[in-house]
Design a protein around this motif. Sequence first.
Motif, PDB file in Angstrom:
ATOM      1  N   SER A   2       0.909  -1.316  -0.167  1.00  0.00           N
ATOM      2  CA  SER A   2      -0.312  -0.656   0.198  1.00  0.00           C
ATOM      3  C   SER A   2       0.925   1.365  -0.563  1.00  0.00           C
ATOM      4  CB  SER A   2      -0.849  -0.327   1.280  1.00  0.00           C
ATOM      5  OG  SER A   2      -0.610  -0.306   2.062  1.00  0.00           O
ATOM      6  N   ASP A   3       2.435   0.672   0.531  1.00  0.00           N
ATOM      7  CA  ASP A   3       3.018   2.131   0.164  1.00  0.00           C
ATOM      8  C   ASP A   3       3.488   3.010  -0.427  1.00  0.00           C
ATOM      9  OD1 ASP A   3       5.095  -0.061   0.034  1.00  0.00           O
ATOM     10  OD2 ASP A   3       6.567   0.942   1.191  1.00  0.00           O
ATOM     11  N   LYS A   4       3.274   2.249  -1.983  1.00  0.00           N
ATOM     12  CA  LYS A   4       3.469   2.303  -3.641  1.00  0.00           C
ATOM     13  C   LYS A   4       3.543   4.071  -3.798  1.00  0.00           C
ATOM     14  CE  LYS A   4       6.248  -1.033  -4.384  1.00  0.00           C
ATOM     15  NZ  LYS A   4       8.443  -1.354  -4.985  1.00  0.00           N
ATOM     16  N   PRO A   5       1.890   4.593  -3.814  1.00  0.00           N
ATOM     17  CA  PRO A   5       1.587   5.315  -4.477  1.00  0.00           C
ATOM     18  C   PRO A   5       2.408   6.573  -3.070  1.00  0.00           C
ATOM     19  CG  PRO A   5      -0.257   4.003  -4.218  1.00  0.00           C
ATOM     20  CD  PRO A   5       0.498   3.583  -4.186  1.00  0.00           C
ATOM     21  N   TYR A   6       2.102   6.288  -2.486  1.00  0.00           N
ATOM     22  CA  TYR A   6       3.291   6.985  -1.364  1.00  0.00           C
ATOM     23  C   TYR A   6       4.373   7.911  -1.904  1.00  0.00           C
ATOM     24  CZ  TYR A   6      -1.468   7.039   1.652  1.00  0.00           C
ATOM     25  OH  TYR A   6      -2.360   6.761   1.692  1.00  0.00           O
ATOM     26  N   MET A   7       5.071   6.702  -2.259  1.00  0.00           N
ATOM     27  CA  MET A   7       6.595   6.632  -2.525  1.00  0.00           C
ATOM     28  C   MET A   7       6.291   7.236  -4.391  1.00  0.00           C
ATOM     29  SD  MET A   7       8.133   5.729  -0.600  1.00  0.00           S
ATOM     30  CE  MET A   7       9.587   5.651  -1.181  1.00  0.00           C
ATOM     31  N   GLU A   9       4.736  10.536  -4.985  1.00  0.00           N
ATOM     32  CA  GLU A   9       3.872  11.216  -4.723  1.00  0.00           C
ATOM     33  C   GLU A   9       5.600  12.146  -4.250  1.00  0.00           C
ATOM     34  OE1 GLU A   9       0.239  11.852  -2.182  1.00  0.00           O
ATOM     35  OE2 GLU A   9      -0.551  10.668  -3.907  1.00  0.00           O
ATOM     36  N   ILE A  10       6.358  11.443  -3.227  1.00  0.00           N
ATOM     37  CA  ILE A  10       7.299  11.817  -2.800  1.00  0.00           C
ATOM     38  C   ILE A  10       8.279  11.675  -4.018  1.00  0.00           C
ATOM     39  CG2 ILE A  10       9.177  11.333  -1.101  1.00  0.00           C
ATOM     40  CD1 ILE A  10       7.199   9.628   0.351  1.00  0.00           C
ATOM     41  N   GLU A  11       8.832  11.445  -4.919  1.00  0.00           N
ATOM     42  CA  GLU A  11       9.446  10.915  -5.981  1.00  0.00           C
ATOM     43  C   GLU A  11       9.430  12.757  -6.825  1.00  0.00           C
ATOM     44  OE1 GLU A  11       9.359   7.231  -7.664  1.00  0.00           O
ATOM     45  OE2 GLU A  11      10.962   6.831  -5.838  1.00  0.00           O
ATOM     46  N   LYS A  12       8.406  12.936  -6.647  1.00  0.00           N
ATOM     47  CA  LYS A  12       7.331  14.125  -7.868  1.00  0.00           C
ATOM     48  C   LYS A  12       7.872  15.157  -7.195  1.00  0.00           C
ATOM     49  CE  LYS A  12       3.084  12.794  -8.528  1.00  0.00           C
ATOM     50  NZ  LYS A  12       1.840  12.705  -9.355  1.00  0.00           N
ATOM     51  N   LEU A  13       7.756  15.217  -6.003  1.00  0.00           N
ATOM     52  CA  LEU A  13       7.510  16.470  -5.202  1.00  0.00           C
ATOM     53  C   LEU A  13       8.957  17.656  -5.687  1.00  0.00           C
ATOM     54  CD1 LEU A  13       6.424  18.412  -3.490  1.00  0.00           C
ATOM     55  CD2 LEU A  13       8.645  17.040  -1.631  1.00  0.00           C
ATOM     56  N   GLY A  14      10.617  16.979  -5.663  1.00  0.00           N
ATOM     57  CA  GLY A  14      11.610  17.482  -6.026  1.00  0.00           C
ATOM     58  C   GLY A  14      12.240  18.309  -4.996  1.00  0.00           C
ATOM     59  N   LYS A  15      13.091  18.485  -5.777  1.00  0.00           N
ATOM     60  CA  LYS A  15      14.002  19.182  -3.594  1.00  0.00           C
ATOM     61  C   LYS A  15      13.614  20.943  -3.974  1.00  0.00           C
ATOM     62  CE  LYS A  15      17.693  16.165  -2.349  1.00  0.00           C
ATOM     63  NZ  LYS A  15      19.474  16.273  -2.316  1.00  0.00           N
ATOM     64  N   SER A  16      13.424  21.706  -5.070  1.00  0.00           N
ATOM     65  CA  SER A  16      13.453  22.278  -5.606  1.00  0.00           C
ATOM     66  C   SER A  16      12.306  23.478  -4.789  1.00  0.00           C
ATOM     67  CB  SER A  16      13.230  23.146  -7.310  1.00  0.00           C
ATOM     68  OG  SER A  16      12.246  22.247  -6.946  1.00  0.00           O
TER      69      SER A  16
END
Length: 44
Positions: A2-7, A9-16
């Motif tokens: 169940s944690d795959k969708p959350y990961m 979203e985190i990867e799309k966030l970006g450090k900028s």
Amino acid sequence: MSDKPYMAEIEKLGKSKLKKTATQAKNPLPSKETIEQEKQADTS
């Protein structure tokens, strides 16, 4: 998994998009000198 969708979203966030913050210790530990002074005050 169940944690795959959350990961994704985190990867799309970006450090900028993240803000820089300064960290400060709110409750620092006493120094060795302070501890020794308190021990001496207790025995006196």
